[in-house]
Structures are given as structure tokens and as C-alpha cells.
Design a protein around this motif. Sequence first.
Motif, PDB file in Angstrom:
ATOM      1  N   ARG A   1     -12.223  41.593 -25.937  1.00 43.55           N
ATOM      2  CA  ARG A   1     -10.912  41.873 -25.957  1.00 43.55           C
ATOM      3  C   ARG A   1     -10.636  43.357 -26.261  1.00 43.55           C
ATOM      4  O   ARG A   1      -9.863  43.916 -25.983  1.00 43.55           O
ATOM      5  N   LEU A   2     -11.254  43.796 -27.559  1.00 44.02           N
ATOM      6  CA  LEU A   2     -10.910  45.129 -28.167  1.00 44.02           C
ATOM      7  C   LEU A   2     -11.329  46.227 -26.912  1.00 44.02           C
ATOM      8  O   LEU A   2     -10.848  47.271 -26.881  1.00 44.02           O
ATOM      9  N   GLU A   3     -12.441  45.951 -26.091  1.00 47.97           N
ATOM     10  CA  GLU A   3     -13.035  46.900 -25.268  1.00 47.97           C
ATOM     11  C   GLU A   3     -11.873  47.039 -24.184  1.00 47.97           C
ATOM     12  O   GLU A   3     -11.670  48.022 -23.655  1.00 47.97           O
TER      13      GLU A   3
ATOM     14  N   VAL B   1     -19.468  44.055 -21.682  1.00 47.68           N
ATOM     15  CA  VAL B   1     -19.355  43.041 -20.520  1.00 47.68           C
ATOM     16  C   VAL B   1     -20.768  43.206 -19.816  1.00 47.68           C
ATOM     17  O   VAL B   1     -21.328  42.149 -19.665  1.00 47.68           O
ATOM     18  N   THR B   2     -21.262  44.442 -19.428  1.00 52.06           N
ATOM     19  CA  THR B   2     -22.585  44.629 -18.899  1.00 52.06           C
ATOM     20  C   THR B   2     -23.743  43.953 -19.776  1.00 52.06           C
ATOM     21  O   THR B   2     -24.502  43.415 -19.380  1.00 52.06           O
ATOM     22  N   LEU B   3     -23.766  44.232 -21.138  1.00 54.03           N
ATOM     23  CA  LEU B   3     -24.473  43.787 -22.183  1.00 54.03           C
ATOM     24  C   LEU B   3     -24.535  42.264 -22.085  1.00 54.03           C
ATOM     25  O   LEU B   3     -25.689  41.671 -21.952  1.00 54.03           O
ATOM     26  N   GLY B   4     -23.474  41.452 -22.037  1.00 52.13           N
ATOM     27  CA  GLY B   4     -23.331  40.235 -21.937  1.00 52.13           C
ATOM     28  C   GLY B   4     -24.086  39.559 -20.824  1.00 52.13           C
ATOM     29  O   GLY B   4     -24.565  38.443 -20.797  1.00 52.13           O
ATOM     30  N   ASN B   5     -23.579  40.311 -19.601  1.00 50.47           N
ATOM     31  CA  ASN B   5     -24.304  39.976 -18.276  1.00 50.47           C
ATOM     32  C   ASN B   5     -25.742  39.946 -18.207  1.00 50.47           C
ATOM     33  O   ASN B   5     -26.577  38.829 -17.891  1.00 50.47           O
ATOM     34  N   THR B   6     -26.281  41.013 -18.686  1.00 48.79           N
ATOM     35  CA  THR B   6     -27.758  41.316 -18.840  1.00 48.79           C
ATOM     36  C   THR B   6     -28.306  39.970 -19.664  1.00 48.79           C
ATOM     37  O   THR B   6     -29.586  39.755 -19.381  1.00 48.79           O
ATOM     38  N   ILE B   7     -27.876  39.999 -20.704  1.00 41.40           N
ATOM     39  CA  ILE B   7     -28.367  39.121 -21.741  1.00 41.40           C
ATOM     40  C   ILE B   7     -28.589  37.707 -21.135  1.00 41.40           C
ATOM     41  O   ILE B   7     -29.745  37.227 -21.143  1.00 41.40           O
TER      42      ILE B   7
ATOM     43  N   ARG C   1     -24.711  37.181 -26.666  1.00 42.96           N
ATOM     44  CA  ARG C   1     -23.725  37.861 -25.864  1.00 42.96           C
ATOM     45  C   ARG C   1     -22.612  38.581 -27.084  1.00 42.96           C
ATOM     46  O   ARG C   1     -22.479  38.094 -27.862  1.00 42.96           O
ATOM     47  N   PRO C   2     -21.976  39.648 -26.457  1.00 45.47           N
ATOM     48  CA  PRO C   2     -20.887  39.990 -27.335  1.00 45.47           C
ATOM     49  C   PRO C   2     -20.059  39.009 -27.388  1.00 45.47           C
ATOM     50  O   PRO C   2     -19.705  38.370 -26.815  1.00 45.47           O
ATOM     51  N   SER C   3     -19.160  39.169 -28.744  1.00 47.85           N
ATOM     52  CA  SER C   3     -18.230  38.198 -28.993  1.00 47.85           C
ATOM     53  C   SER C   3     -17.042  38.316 -28.116  1.00 47.85           C
ATOM     54  O   SER C   3     -16.645  39.524 -27.746  1.00 47.85           O
TER      55      SER C   3
END
Length: 176
Positions: free
Chosen positions: A131-133, A90-96, A124-126
Motif C-alpha cells: 500500500r505504501l509503495e 510487488v516483483t519481490l512478492g511474485n518472485t518469492i 512476501r512483502p506485507s
Amino acid sequence: LREKDDLLAGRKPKRPGQDGPTVLDLTEAFMDAKYASVQCGELAQRTFMEYKATCAAILDAMGRKRLISDIGPDDFARMRTKLAKRCGPVTLGNTIQRIRVAFKFAYDSDMIPHPVKYGPGFKRPSKRVLRLERKKNGPRMLESEELRAVLAKAKTPVVAMILLGINAGLGAADVA
């Protein structure tokens, strides 16, 4: 010696006389614009601080004196890999997304003549990964015994806030 830093970082050395805005120029102009938005009340202070952290990550990954025109998809792929090691999906997607906003700002404000190409490795992560996280972390819910223990320790105004959250579904901003 002029090309040493670029070669050691695995980048194509810039040609003599090649000039243009650097990553530092981008981050400073971007943060100035976002600070103006905070002053006008258009942007929250928390969002501003997240942009500031993102700009620090850009500077760390790309280098301060690096020309924006020299940045390519391979640089963004390396940056994503580096970010993925230290934060969740989630943080990775927001940072990207915030990085993309910063580089779009450079194009929109005519710092660069054409949009930056991020390449296929800077996504961004799929939704499946997200969902898995979420499933791995389990439900985010307090049981009644835990709530009673929290209420027993809390002082009067906080008890009211907790009860409003539990019974009326109000969030922290609503109660504030």
C-alpha cells in the motif's frame, strides 16, 4: 578442496557419499514441466519466461551443484535480501511465490522426501508495504491533454484501440 566451495559460501559442507537431486536437477525438471504446459496451452508464454527468470535467480543464489536437501531457511533469507535490493515489493512478492512453486514441484514430483522449510525470513512483502509503495508512486492516470496529444500522434488502428480503452474500458487483451 572438496569442501572449499561450501565453506567459502558459508554453507555446511556435504558429507562424502551424500547424494540426491541438485538445484540444477530441480530447475531443469521444473522448466520441462512448465514447457509442456505451454505446449498444451495451459500456461502463457509470458508466465513461462517469468518462471525461467526465477529459475535463473535460484541457480544464481543457491548454486548449480547444491543438493536440495542442504538448502535451509538461512539460504532463503539471504536470497530474499538479495532479491529485495534489485526489485520492488510487488516483483519481490511474485518472485518469492514462483520460488515456492518450484520447490513445491520438487516435493510433489518426489524429488525430495519432505517439503522445504523456508523459515520466517522468506515471506512476501506485507500488504502495508504494498500500500505504501502504491501511494508513493501516485495515481496512474492520464489527463485529457495527455490523451489528446497521444491521439494526435497515433495512426488510425491505434486510435481505435485507445478510444476503446478510454470509452469502453477494454484492455489490451480485449482489443487484441
